[in-house]
Design a protein around this motif. Structure first.
Motif, PDB file in Angstrom:
ATOM      1  N   GLY A   1      -2.034   7.176 -11.114  1.00 35.41           N
ATOM      2  CA  GLY A   1      -0.830   6.347 -11.111  1.00 35.41           C
ATOM      3  C   GLY A   1      -1.104   4.904 -11.490  1.00 35.41           C
ATOM      4  O   GLY A   1      -0.401   4.318 -12.322  1.00 35.41           O
ATOM      5  N   ILE A   2      -2.136   4.317 -10.877  1.00 36.11           N
ATOM      6  CA  ILE A   2      -2.487   2.927 -11.183  1.00 36.11           C
ATOM      7  C   ILE A   2      -2.905   2.800 -12.649  1.00 36.11           C
ATOM      8  O   ILE A   2      -2.466   1.893 -13.362  1.00 36.11           O
ATOM      9  CB  ILE A   2      -3.609   2.422 -10.246  1.00 36.11           C
ATOM     10  CG1 ILE A   2      -3.149   2.423  -8.782  1.00 36.11           C
ATOM     11  CG2 ILE A   2      -4.113   1.052 -10.671  1.00 36.11           C
ATOM     12  CD1 ILE A   2      -2.091   1.400  -8.423  1.00 36.11           C
TER      13      ILE A   2
ATOM     14  N   ASN B   1       0.873  -1.168   0.000  1.00 38.28           N
ATOM     15  CA  ASN B   1       0.000   0.000   0.000  1.00 38.28           C
ATOM     16  C   ASN B   1       0.913   1.221   0.000  1.00 38.28           C
ATOM     17  O   ASN B   1       1.924   1.233   0.698  1.00 38.28           O
ATOM     18  CB  ASN B   1      -0.888   0.043   1.238  1.00 38.28           C
ATOM     19  CG  ASN B   1      -2.016  -0.945   1.179  1.00 38.28           C
ATOM     20  OD1 ASN B   1      -1.819  -2.098   1.533  1.00 38.28           O
ATOM     21  ND2 ASN B   1      -3.175  -0.518   0.738  1.00 38.28           N
ATOM     22  N   PHE B   2       0.564   2.224  -0.784  1.00 41.14           N
ATOM     23  CA  PHE B   2       1.374   3.436  -0.870  1.00 41.14           C
ATOM     24  C   PHE B   2       0.482   4.655  -0.838  1.00 41.14           C
ATOM     25  O   PHE B   2      -0.702   4.578  -1.182  1.00 41.14           O
ATOM     26  CB  PHE B   2       2.235   3.423  -2.144  1.00 41.14           C
ATOM     27  CG  PHE B   2       1.433   3.537  -3.407  1.00 41.14           C
ATOM     28  CD1 PHE B   2       1.260   4.762  -4.039  1.00 41.14           C
ATOM     29  CD2 PHE B   2       0.824   2.418  -3.972  1.00 41.14           C
ATOM     30  CE1 PHE B   2       0.515   4.871  -5.198  1.00 41.14           C
ATOM     31  CE2 PHE B   2       0.077   2.514  -5.133  1.00 41.14           C
ATOM     32  CZ  PHE B   2      -0.078   3.748  -5.753  1.00 41.14           C
ATOM     33  N   ASP B   3       1.045   5.782  -0.419  1.00 38.97           N
ATOM     34  CA  ASP B   3       0.264   7.018  -0.387  1.00 38.97           C
ATOM     35  C   ASP B   3       1.209   8.203  -0.330  1.00 38.97           C
ATOM     36  O   ASP B   3       2.387   8.074   0.020  1.00 38.97           O
ATOM     37  CB  ASP B   3      -0.663   7.032   0.826  1.00 38.97           C
ATOM     38  CG  ASP B   3      -1.818   8.008   0.671  1.00 38.97           C
ATOM     39  OD1 ASP B   3      -2.079   8.483  -0.460  1.00 38.97           O
ATOM     40  OD2 ASP B   3      -2.484   8.305   1.680  1.00 38.97           O
TER      41      ASP B   3
ATOM     42  N   VAL C   1       3.071  13.201  -7.643  1.00 38.00           N
ATOM     43  CA  VAL C   1       4.512  12.925  -7.571  1.00 38.00           C
ATOM     44  C   VAL C   1       4.878  12.169  -6.294  1.00 38.00           C
ATOM     45  O   VAL C   1       5.521  11.112  -6.373  1.00 38.00           O
ATOM     46  CB  VAL C   1       5.335  14.217  -7.747  1.00 38.00           C
ATOM     47  CG1 VAL C   1       6.814  13.968  -7.487  1.00 38.00           C
ATOM     48  CG2 VAL C   1       5.114  14.801  -9.136  1.00 38.00           C
ATOM     49  N   PRO C   2       4.520  12.635  -5.089  1.00 38.50           N
ATOM     50  CA  PRO C   2       4.897  11.849  -3.901  1.00 38.50           C
ATOM     51  C   PRO C   2       4.255  10.467  -3.864  1.00 38.50           C
ATOM     52  O   PRO C   2       4.869   9.519  -3.359  1.00 38.50           O
ATOM     53  CB  PRO C   2       4.449  12.709  -2.719  1.00 38.50           C
ATOM     54  CG  PRO C   2       3.567  13.744  -3.264  1.00 38.50           C
ATOM     55  CD  PRO C   2       3.886  13.896  -4.718  1.00 38.50           C
ATOM     56  N   GLU C   3       3.051  10.329  -4.413  1.00 33.68           N
ATOM     57  CA  GLU C   3       2.439   8.999  -4.452  1.00 33.68           C
ATOM     58  C   GLU C   3       3.233   8.068  -5.355  1.00 33.68           C
ATOM     59  O   GLU C   3       3.516   6.931  -4.987  1.00 33.68           O
ATOM     60  CB  GLU C   3       0.981   9.102  -4.902  1.00 33.68           C
ATOM     61  CG  GLU C   3       0.108   9.698  -3.823  1.00 33.68           C
ATOM     62  CD  GLU C   3      -1.357   9.725  -4.151  1.00 33.68           C
ATOM     63  OE1 GLU C   3      -1.721   9.734  -5.346  1.00 33.68           O
ATOM     64  OE2 GLU C   3      -2.146   9.757  -3.196  1.00 33.68           O
TER      65      GLU C   3
ATOM     66  N   ALA D   1       5.082  14.503   1.364  1.00 37.27           N
ATOM     67  CA  ALA D   1       5.665  13.323   1.986  1.00 37.27           C
ATOM     68  C   ALA D   1       4.996  12.114   1.349  1.00 37.27           C
ATOM     69  O   ALA D   1       3.881  12.197   0.837  1.00 37.27           O
ATOM     70  CB  ALA D   1       5.444  13.328   3.495  1.00 37.27           C
ATOM     71  N   GLY D   2       5.702  11.019   1.383  1.00 38.69           N
ATOM     72  CA  GLY D   2       5.163   9.773   0.848  1.00 38.69           C
ATOM     73  C   GLY D   2       5.510   8.629   1.764  1.00 38.69           C
ATOM     74  O   GLY D   2       6.471   8.709   2.544  1.00 38.69           O
ATOM     75  N   GLY D   3       4.730   7.576   1.685  1.00 39.55           N
ATOM     76  CA  GLY D   3       5.004   6.418   2.508  1.00 39.55           C
ATOM     77  C   GLY D   3       4.436   5.155   1.901  1.00 39.55           C
ATOM     78  O   GLY D   3       3.627   5.192   0.971  1.00 39.55           O
TER      79      GLY D   3
END
Length: 163
Positions: free
Chosen positions: A76-77, A8-10, A46-48, A19-21
């Motif tokens: 993105g997907i 999982n990303f965000d 961009v961060p995603e 920020a992204g994680g």
């Protein structure tokens, strides 16, 4: 059949900071790797995308090549699945993601809604406090523990892998 890991990303943008994680979980929904970082961007896409790229780099390093990717970044997907053109500001990141995907034996892409992605949303927000990439091995940041417990006690604990 080889066990899948779920990524999982965000990303998060506030006050022209980004920020992204990400979190990578095993088939039992246990976190096996998480990461967050501060980024410079004013566009959420961009961060995603960078968070996804980082997650896939780590998955490749660890030899996890059966991957299910869930994210709330529809653009993105869809770009990665070839359903739409890649925006110019994401081209190099999407190319890097596709390169990482080349190491996977099997990868599944799924767009999910933000409300189903709340654990990694908390992890991404931790990135605002970090100067560089932080990695948590076999755990998640303490700031995300309550969200994770809530997620596991809800109806989604053994995450619905679509195998």
């Amino acid at each position: 059949m080889a066990p899948y890991v779920k990524i999982n990303f965000d990303g998060s943008v506030t006050n022209q900071m980004a920020a992204g994680g990400f979190v990578i979980r095993n088939w039992k929904s246990e976190p096996i790797l998480a990461g967050a970082r501060n980024m410079v961007s004013v566009s959420i896409n961009v961060p995603e995308a960078l968070a996804l790229r980082e997650a896939l780099i780590w998955a490749t390093r660890r030899g996890w090549n059966h991957v299910e990717v869930d994210g709330d970044s529809k653009l993105g997907i869809d770009a990665l699945r070839g359903f739409c053109d890649v925006p110019w500001n994401l081209r190099s990141i999407i190319e890097a993601i596709r390169w990482c995907v080349g190491f996977s034996h099997d990868i599944k892409w799924r767009h999910i809604f933000k409300k189903a992605n709340f654990v990694v949303n908390v992890i991404a927000s931790v990135g605002f406090k970090k100067k560089e990439l932080c990695i948590w091995d076999a755990c998640i940041p303490t700031e995300a523990n309550m969200a994770f417990i809530f997620d596991c006690n809800g109806s989604r604990c053994i995450r619905g892998f679509s195998l």
